[in-house]
Enzyme design. Structure first.
Site, PDB file in Angstrom:
ATOM      1  N   ASN A  38      22.001 -34.764 -20.552  1.00  0.00           N
ATOM      2  CA  ASN A  38      22.793 -35.239 -19.405  1.00  0.00           C
ATOM      3  C   ASN A  38      22.161 -36.542 -18.930  1.00  0.00           C
ATOM      4  O   ASN A  38      21.108 -36.524 -18.295  1.00  0.00           O
ATOM      5  CB  ASN A  38      22.754 -34.178 -18.292  1.00  0.00           C
ATOM      6  N   LYS A  40      23.228 -38.492 -16.730  1.00  0.00           N
ATOM      7  CA  LYS A  40      23.555 -38.796 -15.325  1.00  0.00           C
ATOM      8  C   LYS A  40      24.060 -40.242 -15.227  1.00  0.00           C
ATOM      9  O   LYS A  40      24.737 -40.687 -16.146  1.00  0.00           O
ATOM     10  CB  LYS A  40      22.350 -38.531 -14.423  1.00  0.00           C
ATOM     11  N   HIS A 118      27.247 -28.972 -11.894  1.00  0.00           N
ATOM     12  CA  HIS A 118      25.849 -29.432 -11.820  1.00  0.00           C
ATOM     13  C   HIS A 118      25.421 -29.462 -10.352  1.00  0.00           C
ATOM     14  O   HIS A 118      26.210 -29.809  -9.470  1.00  0.00           O
ATOM     15  CB  HIS A 118      25.735 -30.821 -12.452  1.00  0.00           C
ATOM     16  N   GLU A 120      23.731 -31.476  -8.714  1.00  0.00           N
ATOM     17  CA  GLU A 120      23.873 -32.774  -8.033  1.00  0.00           C
ATOM     18  C   GLU A 120      25.301 -32.971  -7.534  1.00  0.00           C
ATOM     19  O   GLU A 120      25.528 -33.542  -6.467  1.00  0.00           O
ATOM     20  CB  GLU A 120      23.440 -33.918  -8.971  1.00  0.00           C
ATOM     21  N   GLY A 196      14.713 -32.750 -12.185  1.00  0.00           N
ATOM     22  CA  GLY A 196      14.223 -34.093 -11.892  1.00  0.00           C
ATOM     23  C   GLY A 196      12.947 -34.114 -11.072  1.00  0.00           C
ATOM     24  O   GLY A 196      12.543 -35.158 -10.569  1.00  0.00           O
ATOM     25  N   SER A 235      13.571 -30.253 -15.897  1.00  0.00           N
ATOM     26  CA  SER A 235      12.326 -30.902 -16.325  1.00  0.00           C
ATOM     27  C   SER A 235      11.837 -30.416 -17.693  1.00  0.00           C
ATOM     28  O   SER A 235      10.628 -30.276 -17.899  1.00  0.00           O
ATOM     29  CB  SER A 235      11.241 -30.740 -15.265  1.00  0.00           C
TER      30      SER A 235
HETATM   31  C1  PEP Z   1      19.766 -31.972 -15.328  1.00  0.00           C
HETATM   32  O1  PEP Z   1      20.088 -32.881 -14.590  1.00  0.00           O
HETATM   33  O2  PEP Z   1      20.644 -31.223 -15.792  1.00  0.00           O
HETATM   34  C2  PEP Z   1      18.350 -31.792 -15.625  1.00  0.00           C
HETATM   35  C3  PEP Z   1      17.974 -30.673 -16.175  1.00  0.00           C
HETATM   36  O3  PEP Z   1      17.524 -32.827 -15.286  1.00  0.00           O
HETATM   37  P1  PEP Z   1      15.946 -32.956 -15.637  1.00  0.00           P
HETATM   38  O4  PEP Z   1      15.777 -32.543 -17.073  1.00  0.00           O
HETATM   39  O5  PEP Z   1      15.645 -34.414 -15.420  1.00  0.00           O
HETATM   40  O6  PEP Z   1      15.228 -32.061 -14.715  1.00  0.00           O
END
Ligand code: PEP
Length: 273
Positions: A38, A40, A118, A120, A196, A235
């Site tokens: 993803n 983003k 998601h 976000e 994140g 992460s």
């Molecule tokens: C995500 O946004 O779906 C995600 C898992 O981000 P990150 O890997 O940066 O934590």
């Protein structure tokens, strides 16, 4: 290629007739790993090319690889080895919805997947469980596989309400589309506190929730539960992916930050067995 160069590639060359996964009713399937990136609101055309080149050299036939870049870059992917997905879609089929993108449009530029729910978008765009369920229904109508994200904020976990919270997120969708159509989804467990932040769930924490999700589905249909690809997101890095993916109910990952580095994303894909 210098940074900022425009990569000129033919539009719409990707075939988009991949069928949705067949409905399964028997409890006997080996689940195929899936790793999705993803991006983003990050990346550029140069990254499209770098990721395609990097993954083309690798042996990744044992898993499904999906990239979900920002909408403008979707048609620039040309590799048949990488599926592409939107990061969102409108709950409406078409019409006066300025700034929105429909499932049909995603399908037309080659998407097989779309991320829905998601955290976000739930936070920034006030997407409720009911809206998420509408979007899942819309995606299925347009023959896209929803990557349905569920996951709890830290305060919910600390209050001991983790499982009720995840169950409510799942039930909103199950009750809207019916358990049989759940066979057409991929679920991503993404604890909000791990997205994140650099804080990853331990393998044990991820497994506990993935097992809960599978058991929750199994109460309605054991075959669908057993066959469901359940990804972990939060992460994930090349250095921790193997431990997470080794868990019995973790079938791959939804990768944010680390998907912006072709080498790191490749390392994560290689960790998915
Ligand atoms: C995500 O946004 O779906 C995600 C898992 O981000 P990150 O890997 O940066 O934590």
């Amino acid at each position: 290629m210098p940074a900022g160069s425009i990569i000129s590639r033919p539009l719409f060359r990707r075939e988009t007739n991949a069928p949705l996964r067949a409905k399964e009713t028997e409890v006997n399937t080996m689940r195929r790993p899936l790793v999705a990136g993803n991006w983003k609101m990050n990346g550029d055309l140069q990254l499209v090319m770098q990721v395609e080149e990097c993954l083309a050299e690798a042996e990744l036939g044992h898993l499904d690889v999906v990239i979900c870049p920002p909408f403008p870059y979707l048609s620039s992917f040309t590799s048949d080895d990488i599926a592409i997905g939107g990061q969102n879609l409108s709950q409406y089929e078409s019409g006066a919805h300025t700034g929105e993108v429909s499932g049909k449009m995603l399908k037309a530029v080659g998407c097989d997947y779309v991320i829905i729910g998601h955290s976000e978008r739930r936070a920034d765009n006030f997407e409720t469980n009911a809206l998420v369920a509408d979007k899942v229904e819309r995606a299925l109508a347009d023959e896209l596989t929803p990557l349905l994200c569920v996951g709890e904020p830290l305060e919910i976990r600390e209050a001991g309400e983790l499982f009720e919270f995840i169950a409510a997120q799942l039930d909103a969708v199950i009750e809207h589309i019916g358990i049989q159509d759940m066979a057409k989804l991929v679920i991503a467990y993404e604890p909000v506190w791990a997205i994140g932040t650099g804080k990853t769930a331990t393998g044990e924490q991820a497994q506990e929730v993935h097992k809960f999700i599978r058991e929750h589905l199994a109460k309605r249909d054991a075959g669908i539960a057993e066959n469901m690809q359940i990804l972990y997101g939060g992460s994930v890095k090349a250095s921790n992916a193997a431990e997470l993916f080794a868990q019995p109910d973790v079938d791959g990952g939804l990768i944010g930050g680390a998907s912006l580095s072709p080498q790191d994303f490749l390392g994560i894909c290689q960790a998915a067995k």
